[in-house]
Design a protein around this motif. Structure first.
Motif, PDB file in Angstrom:
ATOM      1  N   CYS A 246       0.827  -1.194   0.000  1.00 34.50           N
ATOM      2  CA  CYS A 246       0.000   0.000   0.000  1.00 34.50           C
ATOM      3  C   CYS A 246       0.867   1.252   0.000  1.00 34.50           C
ATOM      4  N   ALA A 247       0.262   2.348  -0.420  1.00 40.10           N
ATOM      5  CA  ALA A 247       0.974   3.609  -0.524  1.00 40.10           C
ATOM      6  C   ALA A 247       0.022   4.741  -0.169  1.00 40.10           C
ATOM      7  N   ALA A 248       0.582   5.841   0.286  1.00 36.12           N
ATOM      8  CA  ALA A 248      -0.222   7.004   0.647  1.00 36.12           C
ATOM      9  C   ALA A 248       0.499   8.273   0.205  1.00 36.12           C
ATOM     10  N   SER A 249      -0.282   9.273  -0.134  1.00 33.89           N
ATOM     11  CA  SER A 249       0.270  10.586  -0.444  1.00 33.89           C
ATOM     12  C   SER A 249      -0.713  11.633   0.040  1.00 33.89           C
ATOM     13  N   VAL A 250      -0.178  12.764   0.453  1.00 30.05           N
ATOM     14  CA  VAL A 250      -1.015  13.842   0.994  1.00 30.05           C
ATOM     15  C   VAL A 250      -0.858  15.075   0.120  1.00 30.05           C
ATOM     16  N   ARG A 251      -2.010  15.647  -0.237  1.00 28.41           N
ATOM     17  CA  ARG A 251      -2.023  16.896  -0.988  1.00 28.41           C
ATOM     18  C   ARG A 251      -3.081  17.789  -0.376  1.00 28.41           C
ATOM     19  N   GLU A 252      -2.619  18.942   0.106  1.00 32.12           N
ATOM     20  CA  GLU A 252      -3.482  19.879   0.809  1.00 32.12           C
ATOM     21  C   GLU A 252      -4.163  19.160   1.979  1.00 32.12           C
ATOM     22  N   ALA A 253      -5.488  19.054   2.004  1.00 28.48           N
ATOM     23  CA  ALA A 253      -6.188  18.479   3.159  1.00 28.48           C
ATOM     24  C   ALA A 253      -6.689  17.064   2.901  1.00 28.48           C
ATOM     25  N   THR A 254      -6.133  16.385   1.887  1.00 30.18           N
ATOM     26  CA  THR A 254      -6.611  15.056   1.535  1.00 30.18           C
ATOM     27  C   THR A 254      -5.458  14.076   1.397  1.00 30.18           C
ATOM     28  N   ALA A 255      -5.639  12.904   2.019  1.00 29.74           N
ATOM     29  CA  ALA A 255      -4.682  11.811   1.845  1.00 29.74           C
ATOM     30  C   ALA A 255      -5.308  10.769   0.934  1.00 29.74           C
ATOM     31  N   SER A 256      -4.527  10.282  -0.024  1.00 29.55           N
ATOM     32  CA  SER A 256      -4.963   9.213  -0.910  1.00 29.55           C
ATOM     33  C   SER A 256      -4.199   7.948  -0.547  1.00 29.55           C
TER      34      SER A 256
ATOM     35  N   THR B  52      -8.150   2.998  -4.472  1.00 30.25           N
ATOM     36  CA  THR B  52      -7.690   4.225  -3.826  1.00 30.25           C
ATOM     37  C   THR B  52      -8.811   4.811  -2.980  1.00 30.25           C
ATOM     38  N   HIS B  53      -8.441   5.150  -1.755  1.00 35.06           N
ATOM     39  CA  HIS B  53      -9.416   5.696  -0.811  1.00 35.06           C
ATOM     40  C   HIS B  53      -8.922   7.063  -0.349  1.00 35.06           C
ATOM     41  N   ALA B  54      -9.811   8.056  -0.344  1.00 29.65           N
ATOM     42  CA  ALA B  54      -9.450   9.416   0.065  1.00 29.65           C
ATOM     43  C   ALA B  54      -9.897   9.666   1.504  1.00 29.65           C
ATOM     44  N   ILE B  55      -9.027  10.272   2.299  1.00 27.18           N
ATOM     45  CA  ILE B  55      -9.328  10.582   3.690  1.00 27.18           C
ATOM     46  C   ILE B  55      -8.989  12.049   3.944  1.00 27.18           C
ATOM     47  N   GLU B  56      -9.884  12.749   4.589  1.00 33.48           N
ATOM     48  CA  GLU B  56      -9.614  14.135   4.967  1.00 33.48           C
ATOM     49  C   GLU B  56      -8.633  14.149   6.136  1.00 33.48           C
ATOM     50  N   VAL B  57      -7.586  14.964   6.032  1.00 37.70           N
ATOM     51  CA  VAL B  57      -6.567  15.009   7.082  1.00 37.70           C
ATOM     52  C   VAL B  57      -6.475  16.410   7.677  1.00 37.70           C
ATOM     53  N   THR B  58      -5.723  16.514   8.754  1.00 34.22           N
ATOM     54  CA  THR B  58      -5.571  17.774   9.477  1.00 34.22           C
ATOM     55  C   THR B  58      -4.167  18.343   9.258  1.00 34.22           C
ATOM     56  N   GLU B  59      -3.937  19.529   9.791  1.00 35.39           N
ATOM     57  CA  GLU B  59      -2.624  20.171   9.647  1.00 35.39           C
ATOM     58  C   GLU B  59      -1.546  19.456  10.450  1.00 35.39           C
ATOM     59  N   ARG B  60      -1.945  18.649  11.416  1.00 35.77           N
ATOM     60  CA  ARG B  60      -0.941  17.950  12.229  1.00 35.77           C
ATOM     61  C   ARG B  60      -0.915  16.450  11.924  1.00 35.77           C
ATOM     62  N   THR B  61      -1.364  16.063  10.733  1.00 34.94           N
ATOM     63  CA  THR B  61      -1.348  14.649  10.360  1.00 34.94           C
ATOM     64  C   THR B  61       0.066  14.198  10.032  1.00 34.94           C
ATOM     65  N   VAL B  62       0.473  13.111  10.656  1.00 30.62           N
ATOM     66  CA  VAL B  62       1.788  12.525  10.402  1.00 30.62           C
ATOM     67  C   VAL B  62       1.600  11.059  10.022  1.00 30.62           C
TER      68      VAL B  62
END
Length: 240
Positions: free
Chosen positions: A108-118, A125-135
Motif C-alpha cells: 500500500c501507498a499514501a500521499s497527501v495533498r493539501e487536506a486530503t490523503a490518498s 484508492t481511498h481518500a481521507i480528509e486530514v488535518t494540519e498535524r497529520t503525520v
C-alpha cells in the motif's frame, strides 16, 4: 556603557533556530541503527531504523525507513516501510509499505495533498480528509527522539494508518521520567516517553479512557534505546 554593550550583543546574537532547522540537525545525528525484536521476552526477529534528509522539490524533506523480519507465533512477518515527511512538524508527504503479515501480503501507498490523503491498496484508492498535524506511522517515534529531551515535554499528533485506512486523531506523547535502562549488560541514560490515545466510543461517541499504548526510551542524544508495546512486543537496541 554596560547597557550599550548589552544592546550590541543582542543585535549580534544569532536568530532563533526554526523548527525545521532543529529537526534537520537532529536527523543528521539520528544515524542508522539495528534492533532486536522480542515477544514476551523471547527473541523474535530484527529491525533496522534509518532517517535521512533529501531534496524535495525546492526544499528538503525527512525520509524515515524501517525494515523488519520477525516470527509471530509460527508465521514469518516481513515489512519494509518508507515515509517522507516535511521538516516543519514532520507532516506526512508520502509513504509506502510492503511485505507480509499473518493476514496476507501488504502493498500500500499514501500521499497527501493539501487536506486530503490518498491511500492505495489492492488496486483501490481511498481518500481521507486530514488535518494540519497529520503525520505518518513512523514520524511519532522520530519526533519523540528529536524533541528536547526533558521530563514534561509533550506533543500531540494525528496519525494516518495505511492498512486500516484510518486517521487516528489526538495521539499524545509525553516524557514522563528520566531512567536508566540496561541493554546487553550495559547501562544507558534514557528519557521515558509514553504514548496515549483518547478514542471516541464505537456507539455513543463517548471517549474511551486513555491508556498507555507504547512506551519509548530515548537516549539524551536523541535515538531509540527501547520500545514496549501494549501487546508485549519489545524492540531493543542491538548494543554490541
Amino acid at each position: 556603557m554596560r547597557l550599550l554593550l548589552a544592546a550590541i550583543f543582542l543585535l549580534q546574537a544569532a536568530p532563533a533556530q526554526s523548527e525545521a532547522n532543529r529537526l534537520e540537525a537532529a536527523l543528521k545525528r539520528f544515524g542508522d541503527r539495528r534492533y532486536k525484536i522480542l515477544q514476551d521476552g523471547q527473541g523474535s526477529g530484527s529491525m533496522t531504523l534509518r532517517a535521512r534528509i533529501e531534496k524535495d522539490g525546492d526544499g528538503k524533506a525527512a525520509v524515515i525507513e524501517v525494515g523488519l523480519t520477525a516470527m509471530v507465533k509460527d508465521f514469518a512477518v516481513s515489512l519494509k516501510f518508507t515515509e517522507k515527511a516535511s521538516l516543519d512538524g514532520c507532516r506526512l508527504i508520502s509513504a509506502k509499505m510492503s511485505g507480509r503479515d499473518p493476514v496476507g501480503d501488504i502493498d500500500c501507498a499514501a500521499s497527501v495533498r493539501e487536506a486530503t490523503a490518498s491511500i492505495t491498496a489492492k488496486n483501490k484508492t481511498h481518500a481521507i480528509e486530514v488535518t494540519e498535524r497529520t503525520v505518518g506511522e513512523l514520524a511519532p517515534l522520530v519526533m519523540a527522539c528529536t524533541t528536547d529531551q526533558k521530563v514534561g515535554a509533550s506533543f500531540k499528533v494525528d496519525v494516518l494508518r495505511m492498512v486500516t485506512q484510518r486517521l487516528e486523531k489526538g495521539r499524545e506523547f509525553t516524557c514522563v521520567a528520566k531512567e536508566t535502562v540496561e541493554i546487553a549488560g550495559r547501562k544507558f541514560d534514557a528519557f521515558k516517553w509514553e504514548e496515549r490515545w483518547v478514542q471516541e466510543g464505537p456507539k455513543d461517541g463517548a471517549p474511551i479512557p486513555a491508556k498507555v499504548e507504547t512506551t519509548y526510551w530515548v537516549s539524551p542524544d536523541g535515538y531509540v534505546l527501547r520500545t514496549l508495546g501494549s501487546q508485549g512486543m519489545e524492540v531493543v537496541l542491538d548494543a554490541k
